[in-house]
Motif scaffolding. Structure first.
Motif, PDB file in Angstrom:
ATOM      1  N   ARG A 167      -0.837  -9.755  -5.531  1.00 29.51           N
ATOM      2  CA  ARG A 167      -1.631  -8.590  -5.947  1.00 29.51           C
ATOM      3  C   ARG A 167      -1.329  -8.256  -7.405  1.00 29.51           C
ATOM      4  NH1 ARG A 167      -2.676  -3.871  -1.519  1.00 29.51           N
ATOM      5  NH2 ARG A 167      -3.316  -5.177   0.233  1.00 29.51           N
ATOM      6  N   ARG A 168      -2.386  -7.883  -8.130  1.00 29.00           N
ATOM      7  CA  ARG A 168      -2.246  -7.549  -9.535  1.00 29.00           C
ATOM      8  C   ARG A 168      -2.804  -6.145  -9.791  1.00 29.00           C
ATOM      9  NH1 ARG A 168       0.984  -8.551 -11.898  1.00 29.00           N
ATOM     10  NH2 ARG A 168      -0.018  -8.546 -13.935  1.00 29.00           N
ATOM     11  N   PRO A 169      -2.155  -5.370 -10.674  1.00 30.73           N
ATOM     12  CA  PRO A 169      -2.647  -4.023 -10.961  1.00 30.73           C
ATOM     13  C   PRO A 169      -3.760  -3.982 -11.983  1.00 30.73           C
ATOM     14  CG  PRO A 169      -0.616  -4.426 -12.154  1.00 30.73           C
ATOM     15  CD  PRO A 169      -0.849  -5.641 -11.305  1.00 30.73           C
ATOM     16  N   VAL A 170      -3.975  -5.097 -12.680  1.00 28.14           N
ATOM     17  CA  VAL A 170      -4.954  -5.150 -13.762  1.00 28.14           C
ATOM     18  C   VAL A 170      -5.342  -6.609 -13.968  1.00 28.14           C
ATOM     19  CG1 VAL A 170      -3.189  -5.394 -15.556  1.00 28.14           C
ATOM     20  CG2 VAL A 170      -5.398  -4.384 -16.148  1.00 28.14           C
ATOM     21  N   ARG A 206      -8.202  -1.441 -13.740  1.00 35.72           N
ATOM     22  CA  ARG A 206      -7.244  -0.425 -13.317  1.00 35.72           C
ATOM     23  C   ARG A 206      -7.940   0.723 -12.577  1.00 35.72           C
ATOM     24  NH1 ARG A 206      -2.703   1.065 -17.672  1.00 35.72           N
ATOM     25  NH2 ARG A 206      -2.244   2.465 -15.928  1.00 35.72           N
ATOM     26  N   VAL A 209      -8.621  -0.500  -9.049  1.00 34.21           N
ATOM     27  CA  VAL A 209      -7.421  -0.408  -8.212  1.00 34.21           C
ATOM     28  C   VAL A 209      -7.125   1.049  -7.844  1.00 34.21           C
ATOM     29  CG1 VAL A 209      -4.916  -0.760  -8.195  1.00 34.21           C
ATOM     30  CG2 VAL A 209      -6.420  -2.564  -9.062  1.00 34.21           C
TER      31      VAL A 209
END
Length: 328
Positions: A167-170, A206, A209
Motif C-alpha cells: 500500500r502506498r500513501p501517494v 493523497r 487515500v
C-alpha cells in the motif's frame, strides 16, 4: 494471482497519454501502448490529449495509429485524439476524467515513456486481485546519453520501488491505473493550482487515500522514461530537486485547507535548513576525500540533499515554485 474475473470491466478501459509539443515522442509512446492492447481481455481506448491549442501532435498520432503502422492494427484498441487548450497538466488530466465519464478504468502514461512487455496485463491483474482504487508502477530511466559519474553517484534519476501489493500513501501519474468508480465516489479532481508547477498528482492521490481509497504498488508493471541529454546536467537535476521539494510543501499546505498554517511552515523551514546544512557538510566531507569513489558520492548526494532543503525552506516562506509546465 487469483485469475478470477475479467481484467477489463464491461464499462471498459481508457489509457490516456497527455502531450505538449512532442509529436515524435507521443507517436513512440502510442505505438508502444498499442502493442500492449492485446493483453487486455476487453476493448481498450487510447486517448491522446494534446495541450497545444494548435494540435501539433495530430498528424503524428494519426500516422502512429494507422493500421499500416503495425502496432496500430492491434485488435480491440481504438485511438482518439482531443485538444485541451487550457494550459497545464491539471487541465489535461481533468480533461481525461471528463472524457472517461462512462468508463470503468483509466490509466495515465506520459508521452516520453514506453511500457515494457506485459505492463498492461500486470497493472490490470493487480487491480483485479486487490480491488484497489489505484495501482502504481515503476518508471525506469532510459538515458539518451550516458550520465556523467556525478549524476550517477547522486542517484538523481533513481526511483524507489516496493513489493507488489504494498500500500502506498501517494503516487505519481506517469504510470498509474485508476478505478474511476472510486475516483467519482471520492469526488476528487486535479487541482488547477498545481497545473504549471506539478504536484497535482500528489495532491490528487493523497486526497483519494484520505477519502478511503487504497493505492497499491505493482513492481512488475514498468515503463521506460526517455531522459533527454538536455536534462543530464547538474543545473537541471538540482533545480528539479528544489522544485519537487517546494511542491511537496505546497501540497501539505493545500491539504491542510485554508489558512496560513504556521506549524507546517515552521516544520518545513526548520527541516529545510537542517537539510541544507547536512548537505553542505556532506559535500565538504567529499571534498576532503573519503576513499575511492566515496568522495564523489558524498559530494553528489550532499548537493542533492542541500537542494531539497533549499526547496523546502523556500516554500515555507511562500517561494520556490518553479513553473515546470508553464507556457513560454
Amino acid at each position: 494471482m487469483s485469475g478470477a474475473g475479467p481484467l477489463v470491466p464491461p464499462a471498459g478501459l481508457t489509457i490516456a497519454i497527455p502531450t505538449y509539443r512532442r509529436p515524435g515522442a507521443v507517436a513512440r509512446a502510442l505505438r508502444a501502448v498499442l502493442a500492449e492492447a492485446p493483453d487486455a481481455d476487453g476493448p481498450v481506448e487510447i486517448l491522446v490529449i494534446d495541450n497545444d491549442p494548435h494540435g501539433s501532435a495530430r498528424e503524428a498520432v494519426a500516422e502512429a495509429a494507422a493500421p499500416s503502422a503495425g502496432a496500430g492494427s492491434a485488435p480491440g484498441a481504438a485511438v482518439r485524439y482531443v485538444v485541451e487548450p487550457a494550459p497545464g497538466v491539471s487541465a489535461v488530466r481533468n480533461r481525461a476524467l471528463d472524457e472517461t465519464a462512462d468508463r470503468a478504468l483509466l490509466i495515465f502514461i506520459d508521452d516520453d515513456e514506453e511500457p515494457e512487455a506485459g505492463w498492461l496485463r500486470r497493472l490490470l491483474s493487480t487491480r483485479r486481485d486487490t480491488g484497489a482504487a489505484a495501482v502504481a508502477g515503476l518508471v525506469v530511466p532510459d538515458y539518451e546519453a550516458e550520465p556523467d559519474p556525478w549524476l550517477r553517484a547522486g542517484g538523481f534519476f533513481d526511483r524507489q520501488s516496493w513489493p507488489t501489493g504494498t500500500r502506498r500513501p501517494v503516487a505519481a501519474t506517469n504510470n498509474l491505473l485508476l478505478d474511476l468508480g472510486a475516483v467519482r465516489a471520492a469526488g476528487v479532481r486535479f487541482d488547477e493550482a498545481f497545473g504549471a508547477t506539478g504536484g497535482e498528482d500528489a495532491m490528487f492521490t493523497r486526497s483519494l487515500v484520505a477519502a478511503g481509497g487504497v493505492i497499491v504498488w505493482c513492481d512488475e508493471a514498468r515503463v521506460r522514461d526517455r531522459v533527454p541529454a538536455a536534462r543530464l546536467t547538474r543545473a537541471w537535476v538540482l533545480r528539479r530537486r528544489r522544485s519537487h521539494a517546494a511542491t511537496a510543501v505546497r501540497v501539505e499546505l493545500a491539504l491542510a485547507g485554508p489558512g496560513v498554517h504556521p506549524g507546517i511552515r515552521a516544520r518545513a523551514l526548520a527541516g529545510g535548513c537542517a537539510r541544507v546544512l547536512a548537505g553542505l557538510g556532506r559535500m565538504a566531507l567529499g571534498g576532503l576525500g573519503a576513499g575511492p569513489g566515496r568522495g564523489l558520492v558524498h559530494r553528489a548526494r550532499g548537493a542533492r540533499l542541500a537542494a531539497r532543503g533549499a526547496g523546502m525552506a523556500a516554500a515555507a516562506v511562500g517561494r520556490g515554485a518553479h513553473r515546470e509546465y508553464g507556457r513560454p
